[in-house]
Design a protein around this motif. Structure first.
Motif, short mmCIF file in Angstrom:
data_model
loop_
_atom_site.label_atom_id
_atom_site.label_comp_id
_atom_site.label_asym_id
_atom_site.label_seq_id
_atom_site.Cartn_x
_atom_site.Cartn_y
_atom_site.Cartn_z
N GLY A 1 0.79 -1.22 0.00
CA GLY A 1 0.00 0.00 0.00
C GLY A 1 0.82 1.27 0.00
O GLY A 1 0.28 2.36 0.15
N GLU B 1 -5.58 3.10 -8.39
CA GLU B 1 -4.46 3.68 -7.64
C GLU B 1 -3.17 3.61 -8.46
O GLU B 1 -2.36 4.54 -8.45
CB GLU B 1 -4.28 2.96 -6.31
N GLN B 2 -2.98 2.51 -9.17
CA GLN B 2 -1.79 2.39 -10.02
C GLN B 2 -1.84 3.41 -11.15
O GLN B 2 -0.82 4.01 -11.51
CB GLN B 2 -1.68 0.98 -10.59
N ASP C 1 2.68 -0.51 -7.25
CA ASP C 1 2.39 -1.36 -6.11
C ASP C 1 1.32 -2.38 -6.47
O ASP C 1 0.18 -2.03 -6.77
CB ASP C 1 1.91 -0.49 -4.94
N GLY D 1 2.20 2.70 -2.43
CA GLY D 1 1.97 3.53 -3.61
C GLY D 1 2.89 3.23 -4.76
O GLY D 1 2.55 2.56 -5.69
N SER E 1 -0.17 -4.32 -4.53
CA SER E 1 -1.23 -4.38 -3.52
C SER E 1 -2.25 -3.25 -3.71
O SER E 1 -3.26 -3.22 -3.02
CB SER E 1 -0.65 -4.34 -2.10
N SER E 2 -2.00 -2.36 -4.66
CA SER E 2 -2.96 -1.30 -5.00
C SER E 2 -3.80 -1.76 -6.19
O SER E 2 -3.35 -2.54 -7.02
CB SER E 2 -2.23 -0.01 -5.39
N GLY E 3 -5.00 -1.23 -6.28
CA GLY E 3 -5.87 -1.56 -7.40
C GLY E 3 -5.48 -0.78 -8.64
O GLY E 3 -4.63 0.12 -8.60
N THR F 1 -0.79 6.68 -9.75
CA THR F 1 0.66 6.69 -9.53
C THR F 1 1.41 6.97 -10.82
O THR F 1 2.31 7.82 -10.86
CB THR F 1 1.14 5.34 -8.94
#
Length: 75
Positions: free
Chosen positions: A31, A55-56, A48, A33, A50-52, A59
């Motif tokens: 998480g 979120e990616q 990341d 980022g 672990s990010s959806g 980023t």
């Protein structure tokens, strides 16, 4: 924006980054980022796992935003 559109935009920006000479690394950052940095003089973008996708996508957008649109990072 629906999930398919997010994934499509994410894939397109990953390809754009690669075309500009940026190495893409998909890693587990719990998480944290991700973001862009330089390793041994070459740009590297960490995404990341672990990010959806949304979120990616954010980023990669934030990482590519300061880069000039018309030129490669490493010619």
């Amino acid at each position: 924006m629906n999930d398919a559109a997010v994934v499509q935009q994410l894939d397109a920006l990953i390809e754009l980054a690669k075309e500009r000479g940026i190495e893409i690394r998909h890693v587990l950052l719990d998480g944290g980022g991700g973001g862009i940095c330089e390793i041994r003089g070459r740009p590297c973008l960490f995404l990341d796992l672990s990010s959806g996708p949304a979120e990616q996508l954010e980023t990669i957008r934030q990482s590519l935003l300061p880069l000039p649109l018309g030129s490669d990072v490493n010619p």
